[in-house]
Design a protein around this motif. Structure first.
Motif, PDB file in Angstrom:
ATOM      1  N   GLU A 112       0.807  -1.219   0.000  1.00 57.51           N
ATOM      2  CA  GLU A 112       0.000   0.000   0.000  1.00 57.51           C
ATOM      3  C   GLU A 112       0.841   1.271   0.000  1.00 57.51           C
ATOM      4  N   LYS A 113       2.075   1.161   0.510  1.00 59.90           N
ATOM      5  CA  LYS A 113       2.924   2.353   0.583  1.00 59.90           C
ATOM      6  C   LYS A 113       3.903   2.393  -0.585  1.00 59.90           C
ATOM      7  N   GLU A 114       4.284   3.598  -0.957  1.00 61.54           N
ATOM      8  CA  GLU A 114       5.326   3.786  -1.961  1.00 61.54           C
ATOM      9  C   GLU A 114       6.595   3.055  -1.499  1.00 61.54           C
ATOM     10  N   LEU A 115       7.333   2.488  -2.451  1.00 61.09           N
ATOM     11  CA  LEU A 115       8.546   1.744  -2.110  1.00 61.09           C
ATOM     12  C   LEU A 115       9.775   2.456  -2.649  1.00 61.09           C
ATOM     13  N   PHE A 116      10.716   2.725  -1.766  1.00 60.70           N
ATOM     14  CA  PHE A 116      12.010   3.262  -2.178  1.00 60.70           C
ATOM     15  C   PHE A 116      13.037   2.150  -1.983  1.00 60.70           C
ATOM     16  N   LEU A 117      13.568   1.629  -3.090  1.00 61.30           N
ATOM     17  CA  LEU A 117      14.571   0.567  -3.059  1.00 61.30           C
ATOM     18  C   LEU A 117      15.918   1.232  -3.321  1.00 61.30           C
ATOM     19  N   ILE A 118      16.723   1.375  -2.276  1.00 62.30           N
ATOM     20  CA  ILE A 118      17.942   2.175  -2.355  1.00 62.30           C
ATOM     21  C   ILE A 118      19.154   1.262  -2.202  1.00 62.30           C
ATOM     22  N   CYS A 119      20.057   1.282  -3.188  1.00 66.41           N
ATOM     23  CA  CYS A 119      21.160   0.329  -3.149  1.00 66.41           C
ATOM     24  C   CYS A 119      22.435   0.900  -3.737  1.00 66.41           C
ATOM     25  N   THR A 120      23.543   0.232  -3.379  1.00 65.71           N
ATOM     26  CA  THR A 120      24.833   0.499  -3.990  1.00 65.71           C
ATOM     27  C   THR A 120      25.445  -0.840  -4.387  1.00 65.71           C
ATOM     28  N   GLY A 121      26.213  -0.831  -5.489  1.00 61.38           N
ATOM     29  CA  GLY A 121      26.941  -2.030  -5.917  1.00 61.38           C
ATOM     30  C   GLY A 121      26.052  -3.241  -6.141  1.00 61.38           C
ATOM     31  N   THR A 122      26.521  -4.396  -5.653  1.00 59.47           N
ATOM     32  CA  THR A 122      25.750  -5.629  -5.851  1.00 59.47           C
ATOM     33  C   THR A 122      24.494  -5.660  -4.974  1.00 59.47           C
ATOM     34  N   GLY A 123      24.282  -4.615  -4.195  1.00 58.43           N
ATOM     35  CA  GLY A 123      23.042  -4.481  -3.424  1.00 58.43           C
ATOM     36  C   GLY A 123      21.795  -4.395  -4.291  1.00 58.43           C
ATOM     37  N   ILE A 124      21.987  -4.270  -5.603  1.00 58.41           N
ATOM     38  CA  ILE A 124      20.833  -4.269  -6.512  1.00 58.41           C
ATOM     39  C   ILE A 124      20.214  -5.672  -6.630  1.00 58.41           C
ATOM     40  N   ALA A 125      20.964  -6.708  -6.253  1.00 59.60           N
ATOM     41  CA  ALA A 125      20.512  -8.095  -6.471  1.00 59.60           C
ATOM     42  C   ALA A 125      19.117  -8.392  -5.911  1.00 59.60           C
ATOM     43  N   PRO A 126      18.841  -8.136  -4.612  1.00 58.36           N
ATOM     44  CA  PRO A 126      17.514  -8.483  -4.101  1.00 58.36           C
ATOM     45  C   PRO A 126      16.404  -7.652  -4.738  1.00 58.36           C
ATOM     46  N   TRP A 214      26.566  -1.074   0.910  1.00 55.72           N
ATOM     47  CA  TRP A 214      27.644  -0.842   1.861  1.00 55.72           C
ATOM     48  C   TRP A 214      27.143  -0.194   3.138  1.00 55.72           C
ATOM     49  N   LYS A 215      27.788  -0.530   4.231  1.00 53.15           N
ATOM     50  CA  LYS A 215      27.373  -0.071   5.564  1.00 53.15           C
ATOM     51  C   LYS A 215      27.313   1.455   5.660  1.00 53.15           C
ATOM     52  N   ALA A 216      28.289   2.136   5.078  1.00 51.49           N
ATOM     53  CA  ALA A 216      28.321   3.604   5.169  1.00 51.49           C
ATOM     54  C   ALA A 216      27.073   4.231   4.551  1.00 51.49           C
ATOM     55  N   MET A 217      26.648   3.700   3.390  1.00 55.48           N
ATOM     56  CA  MET A 217      25.442   4.210   2.734  1.00 55.48           C
ATOM     57  C   MET A 217      24.219   3.953   3.604  1.00 55.48           C
ATOM     58  N   ILE A 218      24.124   2.739   4.152  1.00 60.35           N
ATOM     59  CA  ILE A 218      22.962   2.359   4.957  1.00 60.35           C
ATOM     60  C   ILE A 218      22.875   3.207   6.230  1.00 60.35           C
ATOM     61  N   ASP A 219      24.009   3.390   6.896  1.00 65.04           N
ATOM     62  CA  ASP A 219      24.014   4.205   8.117  1.00 65.04           C
ATOM     63  C   ASP A 219      23.547   5.627   7.837  1.00 65.04           C
ATOM     64  N   GLU A 220      24.055   6.199   6.745  1.00 61.92           N
ATOM     65  CA  GLU A 220      23.668   7.574   6.415  1.00 61.92           C
ATOM     66  C   GLU A 220      22.199   7.655   6.017  1.00 61.92           C
ATOM     67  N   ALA A 221      21.747   6.671   5.245  1.00 62.96           N
ATOM     68  CA  ALA A 221      20.341   6.670   4.813  1.00 62.96           C
ATOM     69  C   ALA A 221      19.395   6.553   6.011  1.00 62.96           C
ATOM     70  N   ARG A 222      19.721   5.692   6.945  1.00 63.36           N
ATOM     71  CA  ARG A 222      18.863   5.548   8.140  1.00 63.36           C
ATOM     72  C   ARG A 222      18.740   6.877   8.881  1.00 63.36           C
ATOM     73  N   GLN A 223      19.872   7.534   9.014  1.00 65.72           N
ATOM     74  CA  GLN A 223      19.907   8.815   9.719  1.00 65.72           C
ATOM     75  C   GLN A 223      19.042   9.856   8.994  1.00 65.72           C
ATOM     76  N   ARG A 224      19.199   9.908   7.680  1.00 71.93           N
ATOM     77  CA  ARG A 224      18.479  10.916   6.901  1.00 71.93           C
ATOM     78  C   ARG A 224      16.974  10.620   6.845  1.00 71.93           C
ATOM     79  N   ILE A 225      16.629   9.344   6.710  1.00 70.78           N
ATOM     80  CA  ILE A 225      15.209   8.978   6.592  1.00 70.78           C
ATOM     81  C   ILE A 225      14.471   9.224   7.915  1.00 70.78           C
ATOM     82  N   THR A 226      15.094   8.818   9.034  1.00 67.43           N
ATOM     83  CA  THR A 226      14.455   9.111  10.330  1.00 67.43           C
ATOM     84  C   THR A 226      14.460  10.626  10.580  1.00 67.43           C
ATOM     85  N   GLY A 227      15.475  11.295  10.064  1.00 68.15           N
ATOM     86  CA  GLY A 227      15.533  12.754  10.177  1.00 68.15           C
ATOM     87  C   GLY A 227      14.401  13.447   9.429  1.00 68.15           C
TER      88      GLY A 227
END
Length: 241
Positions: A112-126, A214-227
């Motif tokens: 029901e909600k919009e989906l943002f699929l955010i990835c770097t590198g081989t993170g596109i696989a799933p 990558w962990k750095a991208m995920i950590d920053e994204a979590r911070q920005r999204i909750t922000g």
């Protein structure tokens, strides 16, 4: 719970980019390899005496198709024992010990909600697995935005396939963004974070965020999204490295 390992046979290899390779693996002792898009498998590689140092996990890049064959896309990491072994030793016909499917990084029960699929590198696989599955089964969905960050055009994985999917599937947007590209690149430049922030633009409309890479991208994204005011339960993640 007992760990069940299967012997997989590598049926095909294909270099996707200069440092990534696609591996197709068939599991002969299973009639079909059932999994949910977004799940991963673990490989037991003969690279260490301790078993937990031999294990490497990879998201399944293919979608469930009723067969007993899956596809993985793997990057050759400098100094990485697992990927070095897979690139140097594995040929078509090689055997690999496989466990899975595993993981809870899967599509929401209700779309029901919009989906943002955010990835770097081989993170596109799933996300490739999820998108193909949604298309194949005509699953009703709101807008889906696949935001794929990498350095240069040569790093883009499944680019033609994703463009084709975006052209064929209503509401599916493919947004590759490059951080180190020259003037020949006419697409988005910079990092993934600026893309979803600009798209949401303070609106805080209902959305789920799936993060893989990558962990750095995920950590920053979590911070920005909750922000931006989103709840941490709106964020799902799968870490690489």
């Amino acid at each position: 719970m007992q760990e069940i390992w299967h012997t997989g046979i590598v049926t095909r290899l294909l270099d996707e980019t200069y440092n990534t390779r696609r591996f197709w693996i068939r599991i002969p002792d299973m009639e079909r390899f059932d999994f949910r898009p977004g799940q991963f498998v673990t490989l037991d590689l003969p690279i260490h005496e301790k078993k937990n140092k031999r294990w490497r996990s990879y998201s399944i890049a293919s979608h469930p198709d009723g067969s007993n064959e899956i596809e993985l896309v793997i990057v050759l990491l400098e100094g990485g024992a697992g990927s070095t072994y897979l690139f140097n030793e594995i040929r078509e016909g090689s055997e690999l010990q496989v466990r899975g499917p595993l993981g809870m990084f899967t599509l929401p029960e209700n779309m029901e909600k919009e989906l943002f699929l955010i990835c770097t590198g081989t993170g596109i696989a799933p996300f490739r697995s999820m998108a193909k599955y949604i298309q194949l089964h005509n699953i009703p969905h709101p807008n889906i935005h696949l935001i794929f960050g990498c350095r240069q055009q040569r790093d883009l994985l499944y680019a033609e396939e994703m463009r084709k999917l975006a052209a064929e599937m209503p509401g599916f947007n493919y947004i590759p963004t490059l951080s180190r590209e020259d003037n020949s690149w006419t697409g988005r430049k910079g990092y993934v974070h600026g893309i979803y922030e600009e798209m949401l633009n303070g609106s805080k409309r209902p959305a789920y965020f799936y993060l893989c890479g990558w962990k750095a991208m995920i950590d920053e994204a979590r911070q920005r999204i909750t922000g931006m005011g989103y709840d941490r339960h709106d964020i799902h993640l799968e870490l690489y490295g």
